[in-house]
Motif scaffolding. Structure first.
Motif, PDB file in Angstrom:
ATOM      1  N   ASP A 179       0.822  -1.221   0.000  1.00  0.00           N
ATOM      2  CA  ASP A 179       0.000   0.000   0.000  1.00  0.00           C
ATOM      3  C   ASP A 179       0.849   1.261   0.000  1.00  0.00           C
ATOM      4  OD1 ASP A 179       1.062  -0.184   2.510  1.00  0.00           O
ATOM      5  OD2 ASP A 179      -0.836  -0.011   3.594  1.00  0.00           O
ATOM      6  N   GLY A 180       2.166   1.095  -0.083  1.00  0.00           N
ATOM      7  CA  GLY A 180       3.046   2.254  -0.097  1.00  0.00           C
ATOM      8  C   GLY A 180       3.309   2.853   1.265  1.00  0.00           C
ATOM      9  N   GLN A 181       2.869   2.166   2.334  1.00  0.00           N
ATOM     10  CA  GLN A 181       3.035   2.687   3.681  1.00  0.00           C
ATOM     11  C   GLN A 181       4.026   1.861   4.485  1.00  0.00           C
ATOM     12  OE1 GLN A 181       1.447   5.611   4.540  1.00  0.00           O
ATOM     13  NE2 GLN A 181       0.843   5.535   2.375  1.00  0.00           N
ATOM     14  N   VAL A 182       4.520   2.468   5.550  1.00  0.00           N
ATOM     15  CA  VAL A 182       5.394   1.778   6.497  1.00  0.00           C
ATOM     16  C   VAL A 182       4.529   1.201   7.604  1.00  0.00           C
ATOM     17  CG1 VAL A 182       7.275   2.079   8.173  1.00  0.00           C
ATOM     18  CG2 VAL A 182       7.333   3.295   5.978  1.00  0.00           C
ATOM     19  N   PRO A 183       4.782  -0.045   8.054  1.00  0.00           N
ATOM     20  CA  PRO A 183       3.982  -0.625   9.139  1.00  0.00           C
ATOM     21  C   PRO A 183       3.891   0.302  10.344  1.00  0.00           C
ATOM     22  CG  PRO A 183       5.407  -2.292   8.196  1.00  0.00           C
ATOM     23  CD  PRO A 183       5.800  -0.993   7.561  1.00  0.00           C
ATOM     24  N   ALA A 184       2.722   0.347  10.945  1.00  0.00           N
ATOM     25  CA  ALA A 184       2.474   1.276  12.051  1.00  0.00           C
ATOM     26  C   ALA A 184       3.434   1.053  13.208  1.00  0.00           C
ATOM     27  CB  ALA A 184       1.024   1.141  12.525  1.00  0.00           C
TER      28      ALA A 184
END
Length: 424
Positions: free
Chosen positions: A157-162
């Motif tokens: 999703d283009g995000q870094v894990p929380a």
């Protein structure tokens, strides 16, 4: 899981993955392009390898806030407590500059200076490793490093894990970039329009990350080229087979090439642990990986006596060593080579991985014979200080000049002797 004798121990030595010729060539090409093209090359390789088109590489303030809000408060508290434990341990590792003045007026010493910038690689993509953030960032902060730059691969999703962002937020790391692989290592080593260059790169990664760290070493420093995870358990008849089996599998689930070894003098314990491992591995979510690891690299070393068992452990120089004997502190005095040593039945290896405080970035594949866990000293430089007095030079100038000429270096000798004109 095979039961072997100490004479079979050399078979446990595993070569560090050097990568294939194609992989090395690919990494060299990636590094060359990043050096030449900067951000554009990083974006191109991220799209090629991760399937993500990066609009902004740097994690925004809003992304940090979203990560914090998406995690429950209990987990936040756990991370904060773990970070505090790790920081307290590493603060104790700090050393100070020192100076010593001799009676003749000579001053000698050592100046401790932190490096200017450190780069931290945190594995990502389908997994989240906030512990990697803590273990790499905290010693750098304790050393006084002013700029810490963190890179980690984005998910689909283009995000870094929380969890990773939360760990960075807790430590106050502001420079976090959604980039992984060899392109991230190259960006840290040489800098791009967006990602600043650093002086040292630490943190684990896949074979491409390891090869890239090897390629850039010399232009920047690196922590180590780590091999698969290892655990050895030194145990006697007082230990519980079920606990040993669980601890061995805690490392076997990391990687099919991880090594899990029991060293004991008890044939009954050996059989019980072997059976317990076979039973427990079937219940693990990662049983395929753990099962392969135990089958190929799982060993029980049966020794004649306790002295031979200790000698076997020292010969292995394991990354993690658990001592589960009747007198673990007595055995500690005999242990010479191990990355981290866990004493007693309540010191399970994951205690060190996450919470106790010592660093979990450890030497593997026998390198504990000559190297140490990641620590504060890895992020500082030591400069020697020499301030010779006039009296000292008068006393020693002829000796120094003669020493220089003994080595055939006339210029060295004359550089000292020219100062003798001050006294004529």
């Amino acid at each position: 899981m095979r039961i072997i004798n100490r004479t079979d121990l050399p078979s446990l030595k595993r070569s560090v993955d050097q990568g294939t010729q194609e992989q090395r060539a690919s990494v060299q090409n990636i590094i060359a392009r990043v050096k030449q093209e900067g951000d554009q090359a990083v974006r191109d390789f991220t799209e090629q390898f991760d399937g993500v088109t990066l609009e902004k590489m740097k994690v925004t303030k809003e992304e940090f806030e979203q990560a914090y809000e998406s995690v429950d408060g209990e987990f936040v508290s756990i991370l904060e407590e773990a970070a505090a434990n790790i920081r307290a341990f590493h603060e104790k590792q700090k050393t100070s500059s020192w100076f010593d003045t001799n009676p003749d007026g000579t001053l000698l010493g050592q100046k401790i200076t932190p490096i200017d910038a450190a780069g931290v690689y945190v594995p990502g993509g389908t997994a989240a490793y906030p512990s990697s953030v803590f273990m790499n960032v905290i010693p750098a902060q304790a050393a006084g490093v002013e700029k810490i730059v963190m890179v980690t691969p984005p998910g689909e999703d283009g995000q870094v894990p929380a969890g990773v962002l939360l760990a960075a937020h807790i430590l106050g790391v502001e420079h976090v970039y959604k980039v992984g692989g060899a392109q991230a290592v190259a960006a840290l080593a040489y800098g791009t329009e967006t990602i600043p260059a650093v002086d040292k790169i630490t943190g684990p990664g896949n074979v491409f990350v390891a090869l890239a760290k090897r390629e850039v070493f010399g232009d920047v420093d690196i922590d180590m080229i780590a091999g698969p995870s290892e655990i050895a358990v030194l145990a006697d008849e007082t230990a519980k087979a079920e606990e040993i089996a669980a601890d061995l599998l805690s490392q076997a689930e990391h990687d099919a090439r991880s090594s899990s070894v029991l060293v004991t003098t008890s044939s009954q314990l050996a059989e019980d642990v072997k059976e317990a491992v076979l039973q427990q591995v079937e219940k693990l979510p990662r049983k395929e990986i753990a099962g392969k690891s135990v089958e190929d690299y799982g060993m029980i070393v049966l020794c004649r006596d306790h002295e031979e068992a200790v000698a076997a452990v020292n010969e292995m120089a394991p990354e993690h060593l658990e001592v589960m004997t009747a007198s673990p502190f007595d055995d500690l005095a005999k242990i010479k080579h191990a990355g981290a040593i866990f004493l007693g039945p309540y010191s399970s290896e994951p205690v060190g991985d996450y919470f106790a405080g010592p660093n979990h970035v450890l030497p593997t594949n026998g390198t504990a014979r000559f190297s140490s866990p990641l620590n504060v000293d890895d992020f500082v430089k030591k400069s020697s200080i020499i301030s010779y007095s006039e009296q000292a030079l008068k006393t020693n100038a002829d000796k120094i000049a003669r020493f220089a000429r003994l080595e055939g270096l006339e210029g060295h000798a004359r550089a000292v002797e020219i100062r003798k004109e001050r006294w004529t």
